[in-house]
Motif scaffolding. Sequence first.
Motif, mmCIF file in Angstrom:
data_model
loop_
_atom_site.group_PDB
_atom_site.id
_atom_site.type_symbol
_atom_site.label_atom_id
_atom_site.label_comp_id
_atom_site.label_asym_id
_atom_site.label_seq_id
_atom_site.Cartn_x
_atom_site.Cartn_y
_atom_site.Cartn_z
ATOM 1 N N CYS A 44 -40.207 -105.982 -35.865
ATOM 2 C CA CYS A 44 -40.649 -107.191 -35.160
ATOM 3 C C CYS A 44 -41.889 -106.857 -34.325
ATOM 4 N N PHE A 45 -42.523 -107.891 -33.781
ATOM 5 C CA PHE A 45 -43.755 -107.651 -33.010
ATOM 6 C C PHE A 45 -43.471 -106.827 -31.750
ATOM 7 N N GLY A 46 -42.270 -106.996 -31.167
ATOM 8 C CA GLY A 46 -41.958 -106.271 -29.930
ATOM 9 C C GLY A 46 -41.927 -104.770 -30.162
ATOM 10 N N VAL A 47 -41.319 -104.367 -31.275
ATOM 11 C CA VAL A 47 -41.243 -102.944 -31.602
ATOM 12 C C VAL A 47 -42.618 -102.431 -32.037
ATOM 13 N N LEU A 53 -40.067 -110.797 -24.870
ATOM 14 C CA LEU A 53 -38.886 -111.662 -25.013
ATOM 15 C C LEU A 53 -37.697 -111.108 -24.233
ATOM 16 N N VAL A 54 -37.695 -109.802 -23.979
ATOM 17 C CA VAL A 54 -36.670 -109.214 -23.102
ATOM 18 C C VAL A 54 -37.035 -109.521 -21.645
ATOM 19 N N THR A 108 -30.856 -110.406 -26.560
ATOM 20 C CA THR A 108 -31.770 -111.042 -27.523
ATOM 21 C C THR A 108 -31.298 -110.956 -28.971
ATOM 22 N N THR A 109 -30.404 -110.010 -29.262
ATOM 23 C CA THR A 109 -29.987 -109.819 -30.658
ATOM 24 C C THR A 109 -28.586 -110.372 -30.941
ATOM 25 N N THR A 122 -34.888 -104.693 -36.850
ATOM 26 C CA THR A 122 -36.214 -104.959 -36.280
ATOM 27 C C THR A 122 -36.959 -103.705 -35.823
ATOM 28 N N CYS A 128 -33.834 -113.848 -29.580
ATOM 29 C CA CYS A 128 -35.265 -113.808 -29.890
ATOM 30 C C CYS A 128 -35.526 -114.344 -31.296
ATOM 31 N N CYS A 148 -40.460 -105.487 -24.408
ATOM 32 C CA CYS A 148 -40.802 -106.659 -25.224
ATOM 33 C C CYS A 148 -40.867 -107.890 -24.313
ATOM 34 N N PRO A 184 -37.556 -113.370 -33.841
ATOM 35 C CA PRO A 184 -37.476 -112.453 -34.980
ATOM 36 C C PRO A 184 -36.032 -112.120 -35.382
ATOM 37 N N THR A 185 -35.141 -111.957 -34.398
ATOM 38 C CA THR A 185 -33.739 -111.670 -34.727
ATOM 39 C C THR A 185 -33.128 -112.854 -35.471
#
Length: 288
Positions: A12-15, A98-99, A160-161, A261, A190, A96, A192-193
């Motif tokens: 995902c973008f966060g990682v 989103l976190v 988020t997951t 992700t 999130c 991230c 992406p999840t």
Amino acid sequence: MKVIRAQAMGMCFGVKDALSTVMMMDYPERATVYGQLVHNGEVLKRIKARGFSTLEESDRTPAVSTPNVVITAHGLSDKERRTLEASGKTLIDTTCPLVSRVHQIARDLHEKGYFVIVAGRKDHVEVQGIVGDLERFAVVARPEDVLVYPSDRIAVVCQTTTPPALLDVLFETISRKNAGKEIRFIDTICGPTRKRQEAVEDLLPKVQALVVVGGKNSNNTRQLRALGEKAGLPCFQVERASELRPGWFYGLDTVGLTAGTSTLDQTIDEVYAALVEMEVSCDATIRK
Ligand code: SF4
């Protein structure tokens, strides 16, 4: 063997952002990654190879020997950040966004007087970061964890997951056990999840087994696997192609492929290639 890839899967973008920050950092030997940057063994190997010091999540302490500390994509409480800064550390933050959003929402509602419930796993580092700045909170992972809470105002956020179906059940249980109270529900799963879980749901009717690529301690990877298991399919979770065993696929024609992700594209492609090339005999002899 025919292999169908999930429409959405993998990093995902966060990682990606967290990884790109550490891979481009100057003087990695002057920094400690404060826990696992992401829950993926292949990614962690690359980080260690650059010369970073690393700390396991259970061993985190402000008494690290390097002057710089990398906050991981899973985030950290403000309280812990202040402790690190007070001990003279410079923080490099890869949390991230989103976190961070969940932290912000939970803190705001807590300040407004709500009792905050976090749907998630209390031993997960993301959840520990969220509740680390709260005084009145509970963490619930299963409907059996839900209690009658000592407040007339309750706010619910989630790791988020979290699988959407589980969140629905938890919210329904919280509402039922705390009937008559003001309950605010903020869905913080999130994007992406959610997309990866929906893609697996679409994939399951088309395949006879599911291969999930991702870290053994990755929550979102585990959740992808759980979706396959719930549908009654044989599910195999691997971190790399060399872990695949032809015997798992005996008698199967079509296998689905998804990935958590924090999984590198390269790892997914290697697993895909190994599966496609794998010859699985339909008689009792496995040829490869
Ligand atoms: S899984 Fe979601 S919350 Fe976690 S790093 Fe990726 S985008 Fe961010």
